[in-house]
Scaffold this motif. Structure first.
Motif, PDB file in Angstrom:
ATOM      1  N   ILE A   8       0.839  -1.196   0.000  1.00  0.00           N
ATOM      2  CA  ILE A   8       0.000   0.000   0.000  1.00  0.00           C
ATOM      3  C   ILE A   8       0.873   1.244   0.000  1.00  0.00           C
ATOM      4  CG2 ILE A   8      -1.879   1.205   1.165  1.00  0.00           C
ATOM      5  CD1 ILE A   8      -2.321  -1.343   2.826  1.00  0.00           C
ATOM      6  N   VAL A   9       0.536   2.222  -0.831  1.00  0.00           N
ATOM      7  CA  VAL A   9       1.154   3.546  -0.771  1.00  0.00           C
ATOM      8  C   VAL A   9       0.099   4.522  -0.261  1.00  0.00           C
ATOM      9  CG1 VAL A   9       2.250   5.409  -2.058  1.00  0.00           C
ATOM     10  CG2 VAL A   9       2.788   3.029  -2.609  1.00  0.00           C
ATOM     11  N   LEU A  10       0.460   5.278   0.784  1.00  0.00           N
ATOM     12  CA  LEU A  10      -0.509   6.165   1.423  1.00  0.00           C
ATOM     13  C   LEU A  10       0.168   7.415   1.957  1.00  0.00           C
ATOM     14  CD1 LEU A  10      -1.192   5.283   5.078  1.00  0.00           C
ATOM     15  CD2 LEU A  10       0.192   3.714   3.731  1.00  0.00           C
ATOM     16  N   PRO A  11      -0.608   8.466   2.205  1.00  0.00           N
ATOM     17  CA  PRO A  11      -0.079   9.697   2.803  1.00  0.00           C
ATOM     18  C   PRO A  11      -0.279   9.693   4.315  1.00  0.00           C
ATOM     19  CG  PRO A  11      -2.272  10.118   1.993  1.00  0.00           C
ATOM     20  CD  PRO A  11      -2.009   8.648   1.746  1.00  0.00           C
ATOM     21  N   ALA A  12       0.544  10.460   5.000  1.00  0.00           N
ATOM     22  CA  ALA A  12       0.413  10.598   6.454  1.00  0.00           C
ATOM     23  C   ALA A  12       0.880  11.981   6.859  1.00  0.00           C
ATOM     24  CB  ALA A  12       1.220   9.522   7.178  1.00  0.00           C
ATOM     25  N   ALA A  13       0.413  12.418   8.029  1.00  0.00           N
ATOM     26  CA  ALA A  13       0.760  13.748   8.551  1.00  0.00           C
ATOM     27  C   ALA A  13       1.466  13.621   9.883  1.00  0.00           C
ATOM     28  CB  ALA A  13      -0.510  14.586   8.718  1.00  0.00           C
ATOM     29  N   GLY A  14       2.539  14.407  10.067  1.00  0.00           N
ATOM     30  CA  GLY A  14       3.246  14.444  11.337  1.00  0.00           C
ATOM     31  C   GLY A  14       2.645  15.476  12.281  1.00  0.00           C
ATOM     32  N   ASP A  15       3.090  15.430  13.535  1.00  0.00           N
ATOM     33  CA  ASP A  15       2.546  16.321  14.560  1.00  0.00           C
ATOM     34  C   ASP A  15       2.860  17.790  14.291  1.00  0.00           C
ATOM     35  OD1 ASP A  15       1.506  14.184  15.915  1.00  0.00           O
ATOM     36  OD2 ASP A  15       3.251  13.939  17.220  1.00  0.00           O
ATOM     37  N   ALA A  16       3.970  18.055  13.628  1.00  0.00           N
ATOM     38  CA  ALA A  16       4.407  19.434  13.425  1.00  0.00           C
ATOM     39  C   ALA A  16       4.041  19.976  12.044  1.00  0.00           C
ATOM     40  CB  ALA A  16       5.915  19.529  13.636  1.00  0.00           C
ATOM     41  N   GLY A  17       3.095  19.307  11.371  1.00  0.00           N
ATOM     42  CA  GLY A  17       2.663  19.778  10.062  1.00  0.00           C
ATOM     43  C   GLY A  17       3.414  19.167   8.897  1.00  0.00           C
ATOM     44  N   GLU A  18       4.395  18.318   9.164  1.00  0.00           N
ATOM     45  CA  GLU A  18       5.111  17.679   8.075  1.00  0.00           C
ATOM     46  C   GLU A  18       4.224  16.610   7.419  1.00  0.00           C
ATOM     47  OE1 GLU A  18       6.627  15.551  11.860  1.00  0.00           O
ATOM     48  OE2 GLU A  18       5.612  17.416  11.266  1.00  0.00           O
ATOM     49  N   THR A  19       4.505  16.298   6.176  1.00  0.00           N
ATOM     50  CA  THR A  19       3.716  15.310   5.438  1.00  0.00           C
ATOM     51  C   THR A  19       4.636  14.260   4.835  1.00  0.00           C
ATOM     52  OG1 THR A  19       3.769  16.684   3.430  1.00  0.00           O
ATOM     53  CG2 THR A  19       1.831  16.885   4.885  1.00  0.00           C
ATOM     54  N   TYR A  20       4.073  13.065   4.651  1.00  0.00           N
ATOM     55  CA  TYR A  20       4.847  11.939   4.134  1.00  0.00           C
ATOM     56  C   TYR A  20       4.017  11.161   3.115  1.00  0.00           C
ATOM     57  CZ  TYR A  20       7.299  12.757   8.571  1.00  0.00           C
ATOM     58  OH  TYR A  20       7.959  13.324   9.632  1.00  0.00           O
ATOM     59  N   VAL A  21       4.724  10.476   2.227  1.00  0.00           N
ATOM     60  CA  VAL A  21       4.145   9.415   1.420  1.00  0.00           C
ATOM     61  C   VAL A  21       4.958   8.171   1.726  1.00  0.00           C
ATOM     62  CG1 VAL A  21       3.586   8.575  -0.886  1.00  0.00           C
ATOM     63  CG2 VAL A  21       3.475  11.032  -0.394  1.00  0.00           C
ATOM     64  N   VAL A  22       4.273   7.100   2.123  1.00  0.00           N
ATOM     65  CA  VAL A  22       4.978   5.921   2.614  1.00  0.00           C
ATOM     66  C   VAL A  22       4.414   4.660   1.974  1.00  0.00           C
ATOM     67  CG1 VAL A  22       5.412   7.070   4.820  1.00  0.00           C
ATOM     68  CG2 VAL A  22       3.433   5.553   4.588  1.00  0.00           C
ATOM     69  N   ALA A  23       5.189   3.568   2.086  1.00  0.00           N
ATOM     70  CA  ALA A  23       4.755   2.257   1.610  1.00  0.00           C
ATOM     71  C   ALA A  23       4.665   1.302   2.790  1.00  0.00           C
ATOM     72  CB  ALA A  23       5.741   1.714   0.571  1.00  0.00           C
ATOM     73  N   VAL A  24       3.576   0.545   2.845  1.00  0.00           N
ATOM     74  CA  VAL A  24       3.293  -0.372   3.944  1.00  0.00           C
ATOM     75  C   VAL A  24       2.783  -1.682   3.364  1.00  0.00           C
ATOM     76  CG1 VAL A  24       1.753  -0.785   5.919  1.00  0.00           C
ATOM     77  CG2 VAL A  24       2.769   1.482   5.584  1.00  0.00           C
ATOM     78  N   ASP A  25       3.190  -2.803   3.953  1.00  0.00           N
ATOM     79  CA  ASP A  25       2.652  -4.104   3.556  1.00  0.00           C
ATOM     80  C   ASP A  25       1.309  -4.349   4.228  1.00  0.00           C
ATOM     81  OD1 ASP A  25       4.933  -4.834   2.038  1.00  0.00           O
ATOM     82  OD2 ASP A  25       5.971  -5.449   3.870  1.00  0.00           O
ATOM     83  N   VAL A  26       0.365  -4.928   3.476  1.00  0.00           N
ATOM     84  CA  VAL A  26      -0.909  -5.313   4.087  1.00  0.00           C
ATOM     85  C   VAL A  26      -0.683  -6.291   5.239  1.00  0.00           C
ATOM     86  CG1 VAL A  26      -3.043  -6.625   3.676  1.00  0.00           C
ATOM     87  CG2 VAL A  26      -2.341  -4.860   2.056  1.00  0.00           C
ATOM     88  N   ALA A  27       0.336  -7.140   5.112  1.00  0.00           N
ATOM     89  CA  ALA A  27       0.578  -8.183   6.111  1.00  0.00           C
ATOM     90  C   ALA A  27       1.354  -7.693   7.332  1.00  0.00           C
ATOM     91  CB  ALA A  27       1.328  -9.347   5.459  1.00  0.00           C
ATOM     92  N   GLN A  28       1.730  -6.417   7.372  1.00  0.00           N
ATOM     93  CA  GLN A  28       2.503  -5.917   8.510  1.00  0.00           C
ATOM     94  C   GLN A  28       1.703  -5.947   9.811  1.00  0.00           C
ATOM     95  OE1 GLN A  28       4.769  -2.342   6.324  1.00  0.00           O
ATOM     96  NE2 GLN A  28       4.986  -2.280   8.553  1.00  0.00           N
ATOM     97  N   PRO A  29       2.387  -6.149  10.945  1.00  0.00           N
ATOM     98  CA  PRO A  29       1.709  -6.014  12.234  1.00  0.00           C
ATOM     99  C   PRO A  29       1.118  -4.619  12.395  1.00  0.00           C
ATOM    100  CG  PRO A  29       3.856  -7.060  12.510  1.00  0.00           C
ATOM    101  CD  PRO A  29       3.798  -6.579  11.086  1.00  0.00           C
TER     102      PRO A  29
END
Length: 347
Positions: free
Chosen positions: A153-174
Motif C-alpha cells: 500500500i502507498v498512502l499519505p500521512a501527517a506528522g505532529d508538526a505539520g510535516e507530510t509523508y508518502v509511505v509504503a506499507v505491507d498489508v501483512a505488517q503487524p
C-alpha cells in the motif's frame, strides 16, 4: 487515435481472457489477481514508466476496461503504485519493485486522502510520529483497492508538526487491520475495502516522500490520464453494443446515440493526444477531460440499457454489468464533486 502497443505484447489475448472472466468477476466468484498477474507477465505495466509518455499504457487500460471496468480500474491502481514507487528509495525499488512490475504482487494506491488534503478539502487521517526506526503510523484508510494478502500500500500521512509523508506499507505488517469487504456493486472482485493502522512501523527506506504536495503534483498528470483511460474504455464498449441494436424503437434514439458516439470519439482522441506528453497539459484540462469522460460513461451505459430493453435488467448481462460498473465513476476518487470543485478553483 489509438497508439500501437509494442510488438509481441499479447494485449488481445489478455483482453480475451478478461472478457471470458468478466461475468465471474462481476459475480465475485473470482478476483482480479490473476488478471494483474497476466498483465504483468506480458510486460505491460512498465509501458511508458519513467519516460513521461503514456499512450501505450493508456491503450492497455482503455482496451481492458472495454471488457471489464473492474480489471481496468485495478490495473490503473496497480500501475499508479509503480509510479509512486519509482520516486522512492533505491532499496525499496530493489526489494519490491520487480514483484509489482511482474504482477506477482498487487499494488494498492491509497492516495485519495492525499489528493483531498492537497486540494484543501480535508486533513490527513493517518498520523505519523518519528521514532528511532523511522515512523509509526496510526489512523484509518477509508478506501483502497487491490487489498489482497500480499499487497503493498502507498498512502499519505501527517506528522505532529505539520510535516507530510508518502509511505509504503505491507498489508501483512503487524498493526494493519483490513476490514471486511463491503458487498459492492460490480466491483467486488477488486479487493476494495477500508483499513485501520495502529502503530505500524515504516522504515526510512519506505518513506517515498516528505513533501506530499510536491509528490501529488508530480504524479497527478499520469494519475488523471490513466484514470480517464478506463472511463473511455467502458464508454466505447457501451456505444459499440448500443450501435448493434436495431428494429423496434431503436430509431427513436438514433440522434442521441450519434451524439454520444461522436463525443466519445472526440474525448478519446483528446486523451491519446494528451497521453503523449501528460506533463505538458495544463492540469485543469486533464481534470476536465477526466470529468467529461466519466459523465459520458454514465450517459452511454444508460442508453445501452435503454436500447437493450428488458434483457439489460437481468443481472449478468453485459449491458447491466457496464451500467453498474459506470455507476462507480462519480464516486471514484477524485469524485465528481471534487473534480467540479477543483475546476472552479482554477477559475
Amino acid at each position: 487515435m489509438t497508439a500501437t502497443v509494442g510488438v509481441g505484447i499479447p494485449l488481445s489475448r489478455i483482453c480475451d481472457s478478461v472478457s471470458e472472466r468478466a461475468a465471474a468477476l462481476d459475480e465475485h466468484r473470482t478476483d482480479v489477481q490473476a488478471d494483474l498477474a497476466q498483465i504483468g507477465a506480458a510486460g505491460l505495466f512498465d509501458l511508458g514508466l519513467g519516460t513521461g509518455g503514456l499512450p501505450d499504457m493508456v491503450t492497455v487500460i482503455d482496451e481492458i476496461a472495454a471488457h471489464s471496468l473492474a480489471v481496468g480500474f485495478s490495473a490503473w491502481a496497480h500501475r499508479m503504485t509503480l509510479e509512486y514507487l519509482r520516486r522512492g528509495s533505491h532499496a525499496l525499488q530493489h526489494n519490491v519493485f520487480g514483484q509489482l512490475l511482474s504482477g506477482r504482487r498487487p499494488g494498492v494506491t491509497a492516495m485519495a486522502a492525499g489528493l483531498r488534503y492537497v486540494a484543501g478539502l480535508d486533513d490527513l487521517p493517518v498520523k505519523a510520529r518519528r521514532d528511532a526506526d523511522g515512523l509509526r503510523l496510526t489512523g484509518p484508510i477509508r478506501w483502497a483497492s487491490n487489498v489482497f494478502d500480499d499487497a503493498l500500500i502507498v498512502l499519505p500521512a501527517a506528522g505532529d508538526a505539520g510535516e507530510t509523508y508518502v509511505v509504503a506499507v505491507d498489508v501483512a505488517q503487524p498493526g494493519v487491520a483490513v476490514n471486511p469487504e463491503p458487498n459492492l456493486m460490480a466491483l467486488g472482485a477488486t479487493g476494495s475495502t477500508s483499513l485501520r493502522l495502529t502503530d505500524v512501523t515504516v522504515s526510512p527506506d519506505r518513506i517515498l516522500s516528505t513533501d506530499l504536495p510536491g509528490f501529488v503534483a508530480a504524479v497527478r498528470p499520469s494519475f488523471l490520464v490513466l484514470q480517464t483511460a478506463f472511463c473511455v474504455g467502458v464508454t466505447r464498449a457501451a456505444v459499440s453494443a448500443a450501435e448493434q441494436v436495431t428494429g423496434g424503437l431503436a430509431d427513436e434514439f438514433s440522434e442521441q446515440l450519434t451524439s454520444i458516439a461522436g463525443r466519445s470519439r472526440a474525448l478519446r482522441d483528446d486523451l491519446y493526444a494528451r497521453a503523449s506528453d501528460p506533463y505538458a497539459a495544463p492540469v485543469p484540462d486533464l481534470i476536465r477531460l477526466r470529468l467529461l469522460t466519466a459523465q459520458l460513461a454514465l450517459e452511454a451505459t444508460r442508453l445501452e440499457c435503454t436500447l437493450t430493453g428488458g434483457a439489460a435488467y437481468a443481472l449478468g448481462s453485459p449491458a447491466n454489468r457496464r451500467f453498474r460498473e459506470a455507476a462507480f465513476l462519480p464516486v471514484q476518487s477524485p469524485s465528481e464533486g471534487q473534480l467540479r470543485w477543483e475546476l472552479k478553483q482554477y477559475g
